[in-house]
Design an enzyme around this catalytic site. Structure first.
Site, PDB file in Angstrom:
ATOM      1  N   ILE A   1       0.819  -1.218   0.000  1.00  0.00           N
ATOM      2  CA  ILE A   1       0.000   0.000   0.000  1.00  0.00           C
ATOM      3  C   ILE A   1       0.857   1.275   0.000  1.00  0.00           C
ATOM      4  O   ILE A   1       0.402   2.325  -0.460  1.00  0.00           O
ATOM      5  CB  ILE A   1      -0.993  -0.026   1.184  1.00  0.00           C
ATOM      6  CG1 ILE A   1      -2.191   0.898   0.913  1.00  0.00           C
ATOM      7  CG2 ILE A   1      -0.316   0.318   2.508  1.00  0.00           C
ATOM      8  CD1 ILE A   1      -3.361   0.683   1.852  1.00  0.00           C
TER       9      ILE A   1
ATOM     10  N   ASN B   1      -2.722   1.780  15.681  1.00  0.00           N
ATOM     11  CA  ASN B   1      -3.206   1.405  17.018  1.00  0.00           C
ATOM     12  C   ASN B   1      -3.624   2.679  17.745  1.00  0.00           C
ATOM     13  O   ASN B   1      -3.420   3.776  17.237  1.00  0.00           O
ATOM     14  CB  ASN B   1      -2.136   0.616  17.798  1.00  0.00           C
ATOM     15  CG  ASN B   1      -0.853   1.400  17.944  1.00  0.00           C
ATOM     16  OD1 ASN B   1      -0.829   2.491  18.493  1.00  0.00           O
ATOM     17  ND2 ASN B   1       0.236   0.856  17.407  1.00  0.00           N
TER      18      ASN B   1
ATOM     19  N   GLY C   1       3.647  -4.267  11.116  1.00  0.00           N
ATOM     20  CA  GLY C   1       2.721  -4.468  10.002  1.00  0.00           C
ATOM     21  C   GLY C   1       2.687  -3.298   9.039  1.00  0.00           C
ATOM     22  O   GLY C   1       3.709  -2.672   8.742  1.00  0.00           O
ATOM     23  N   VAL C   2       1.486  -3.015   8.548  1.00  0.00           N
ATOM     24  CA  VAL C   2       1.333  -1.956   7.553  1.00  0.00           C
ATOM     25  C   VAL C   2       1.645  -0.585   8.179  1.00  0.00           C
ATOM     26  O   VAL C   2       2.157   0.317   7.508  1.00  0.00           O
ATOM     27  CB  VAL C   2      -0.074  -2.025   6.919  1.00  0.00           C
ATOM     28  CG1 VAL C   2      -1.163  -1.625   7.849  1.00  0.00           C
ATOM     29  CG2 VAL C   2      -0.131  -1.222   5.626  1.00  0.00           C
ATOM     30  N   ASP C   3       1.378  -0.440   9.460  1.00  0.00           N
ATOM     31  CA  ASP C   3       1.677   0.798  10.189  1.00  0.00           C
ATOM     32  C   ASP C   3       3.185   1.097  10.138  1.00  0.00           C
ATOM     33  O   ASP C   3       3.620   2.202   9.768  1.00  0.00           O
ATOM     34  CB  ASP C   3       1.207   0.603  11.644  1.00  0.00           C
ATOM     35  CG  ASP C   3       1.157   1.881  12.466  1.00  0.00           C
ATOM     36  OD1 ASP C   3       1.318   2.976  11.887  1.00  0.00           O
ATOM     37  OD2 ASP C   3       0.949   1.785  13.683  1.00  0.00           O
TER      38      ASP C   3
ATOM     39  N   SER D   1      -7.185  -5.049  10.722  1.00  0.00           N
ATOM     40  CA  SER D   1      -7.319  -6.030  11.833  1.00  0.00           C
ATOM     41  C   SER D   1      -6.923  -7.464  11.468  1.00  0.00           C
ATOM     42  O   SER D   1      -6.923  -8.341  12.331  1.00  0.00           O
ATOM     43  CB  SER D   1      -8.740  -6.061  12.423  1.00  0.00           C
ATOM     44  OG  SER D   1      -8.995  -4.903  13.179  1.00  0.00           O
TER      45      SER D   1
ATOM     46  N   GLY E   1      -4.072  -8.733  10.491  1.00  0.00           N
ATOM     47  CA  GLY E   1      -2.673  -9.120  10.682  1.00  0.00           C
ATOM     48  C   GLY E   1      -2.403  -9.353  12.158  1.00  0.00           C
ATOM     49  O   GLY E   1      -2.922 -10.290  12.764  1.00  0.00           O
ATOM     50  N   VAL E   2      -1.625  -8.444  12.749  1.00  0.00           N
ATOM     51  CA  VAL E   2      -1.272  -8.519  14.169  1.00  0.00           C
ATOM     52  C   VAL E   2      -2.527  -8.649  15.048  1.00  0.00           C
ATOM     53  O   VAL E   2      -2.504  -9.360  16.065  1.00  0.00           O
ATOM     54  CB  VAL E   2      -0.482  -7.255  14.588  1.00  0.00           C
ATOM     55  CG1 VAL E   2      -0.195  -7.240  16.080  1.00  0.00           C
ATOM     56  CG2 VAL E   2       0.820  -7.152  13.805  1.00  0.00           C
ATOM     57  N   TYR E   3      -3.622  -8.033  14.646  1.00  0.00           N
ATOM     58  CA  TYR E   3      -4.832  -8.039  15.477  1.00  0.00           C
ATOM     59  C   TYR E   3      -5.661  -9.312  15.328  1.00  0.00           C
ATOM     60  O   TYR E   3      -6.674  -9.479  15.993  1.00  0.00           O
ATOM     61  CB  TYR E   3      -5.673  -6.782  15.230  1.00  0.00           C
ATOM     62  CG  TYR E   3      -5.163  -5.554  15.966  1.00  0.00           C
ATOM     63  CD1 TYR E   3      -4.052  -5.619  16.801  1.00  0.00           C
ATOM     64  CD2 TYR E   3      -5.801  -4.318  15.839  1.00  0.00           C
ATOM     65  CE1 TYR E   3      -3.579  -4.498  17.471  1.00  0.00           C
ATOM     66  CE2 TYR E   3      -5.336  -3.193  16.522  1.00  0.00           C
ATOM     67  CZ  TYR E   3      -4.225  -3.282  17.331  1.00  0.00           C
ATOM     68  OH  TYR E   3      -3.767  -2.177  18.004  1.00  0.00           O
TER      69      TYR E   3
HETATM   70  N1  AR6 Z   1       0.745  -3.066   2.323  1.00  0.00           N
HETATM   71  C1  AR6 Z   1      -0.467  -3.662   2.380  1.00  0.00           C
HETATM   72  N2  AR6 Z   1      -0.817  -4.530   3.354  1.00  0.00           N
HETATM   73  C2  AR6 Z   1       0.124  -4.788   4.302  1.00  0.00           C
HETATM   74  C3  AR6 Z   1       1.403  -4.197   4.315  1.00  0.00           C
HETATM   75  C4  AR6 Z   1       1.709  -3.303   3.262  1.00  0.00           C
HETATM   76  N3  AR6 Z   1       2.888  -2.676   3.178  1.00  0.00           N
HETATM   77  N4  AR6 Z   1       2.082  -4.669   5.402  1.00  0.00           N
HETATM   78  C5  AR6 Z   1       1.265  -5.534   6.029  1.00  0.00           C
HETATM   79  N5  AR6 Z   1       0.092  -5.625   5.372  1.00  0.00           N
HETATM   80  P1  AR6 Z   1      -1.451  -5.351  10.350  1.00  0.00           P
HETATM   81  P2  AR6 Z   1      -3.762  -5.009  12.160  1.00  0.00           P
HETATM   82  C6  AR6 Z   1      -1.103  -6.429   5.664  1.00  0.00           C
HETATM   83  O1  AR6 Z   1      -0.810  -6.285  11.298  1.00  0.00           O
HETATM   84  O2  AR6 Z   1      -4.039  -6.483  12.119  1.00  0.00           O
HETATM   85  C7  AR6 Z   1       0.512  -2.675  13.997  1.00  0.00           C
HETATM   86  O3  AR6 Z   1       1.557  -2.974  14.867  1.00  0.00           O
HETATM   87  C8  AR6 Z   1      -0.966  -7.592   6.607  1.00  0.00           C
HETATM   88  O4  AR6 Z   1      -0.410  -8.720   5.951  1.00  0.00           O
HETATM   89  O5  AR6 Z   1      -0.612  -4.355   9.691  1.00  0.00           O
HETATM   90  O6  AR6 Z   1      -4.904  -4.054  12.023  1.00  0.00           O
HETATM   91  C9  AR6 Z   1      -0.306  -1.483  14.464  1.00  0.00           C
HETATM   92  O7  AR6 Z   1       0.489  -0.501  15.080  1.00  0.00           O
HETATM   93  C10 AR6 Z   1      -2.431  -7.812   6.991  1.00  0.00           C
HETATM   94  O8  AR6 Z   1      -3.105  -8.574   5.990  1.00  0.00           O
HETATM   95  O9  AR6 Z   1      -2.694  -4.544  11.051  1.00  0.00           O
HETATM   96  C11 AR6 Z   1      -1.251  -2.109  15.432  1.00  0.00           C
HETATM   97  O10 AR6 Z   1      -0.668  -2.261  16.714  1.00  0.00           O
HETATM   98  C12 AR6 Z   1      -3.012  -6.399   7.006  1.00  0.00           C
HETATM   99  O11 AR6 Z   1      -2.061  -5.592   6.305  1.00  0.00           O
HETATM  100  C13 AR6 Z   1      -1.524  -3.470  14.835  1.00  0.00           C
HETATM  101  O12 AR6 Z   1      -0.395  -3.770  14.024  1.00  0.00           O
HETATM  102  C14 AR6 Z   1      -3.208  -5.829   8.406  1.00  0.00           C
HETATM  103  O13 AR6 Z   1      -2.171  -6.269   9.250  1.00  0.00           O
HETATM  104  C15 AR6 Z   1      -2.745  -3.447  13.947  1.00  0.00           C
HETATM  105  O14 AR6 Z   1      -3.021  -4.756  13.526  1.00  0.00           O
END
Ligand code: AR6
Length: 167
Positions: A9, A22, A30-32, A120, A122-124
């Protein structure tokens, strides 16, 4: 219009990309983590400013707020907070709110193109099929004027969204 793509993204040249952040707004994995790394320190500086002013207790789960996109090709980052998956409590409404409020902020920004990750899911820990179902149902329900692209990070995620879109 809703489009599904596999990708990162942070590379999207759209009016707004949505960050699965968060409550602290101060970064994470993750994406953050990817958005802050690629966008540079300007994004975090605005997040800190928000925490020091209008959001002293952080961004509530299900809400959304915009910042600069720093060095990213996108114009804005909309930060939202999805709920942590809990098998014993139905938090679907909060996940739907994260999408709905992100689209409200996008509309306020005048964004014509918006990209979402799978909030939500990924990590969540939200199960991917259900995360995809809620994401697509909510975005369809809002009937936003913006073109929406879901940017999915893996083939499995793209497949889950394709199946949910076909239903
Ligand atoms: N582009 C698109 N999607 C992505 C990317 C990217 N560059 N990187 C990861 N994903 P997550 P959450 C996907 O964990 O579950 C953070 O630490 C990933 O594979 O990023 O909402 C925040 O600070 C997954 O399918 O977000 C929060 O503490 C999706 O994005 C926590 O993680 C979401 O995964 C939020 O957890």
């Amino acid at each position: 219009m809703i489009t599904l793509v596999r990708g990162d993204i942070t590379t999207m040249r759209v009016d707004a990309i949505v960050n699965a952040a968060n409550n602290s707004l101060l970064g994470g994995g993750g994406v953050d983590g990817a958005i802050h790394r690629a966008g540079g320190p300007e994004i975090l500086a605005v997040c800190r400013e928000l925490r020091a002013t209008v959001l002293p207790r952080g961004l509530p789960t299900g809400d959304a707020v915009a910042t600069t996109a720093g060095r990213l090709p996108a114009k804005h980052v909309i930060h939202t907070v999805g709920p942590i998956w809990d098998p014993s409590e139905d938090r679907s409404r909060l996940l739907a709110s994260a999408y709905r409020n992100s689209l409200r902020v996008a509309d306020e920004l005048g964004a014509a193109t918006v990209a979402f990750p799978a909030i939500s899911a990924g990590v969540y820990g939200w199960p991917m099929d259900d995360a995809a179902r809620i994401a697509l149902a909510t975005v369809r329900e809002v009937n936003a004027s913006a073109d929406i692209t879901f940017v999915l990070f893996s083939d499995a995620t793209l497949t889950a969204f394709r199946e949910a879109l076909g239903r």
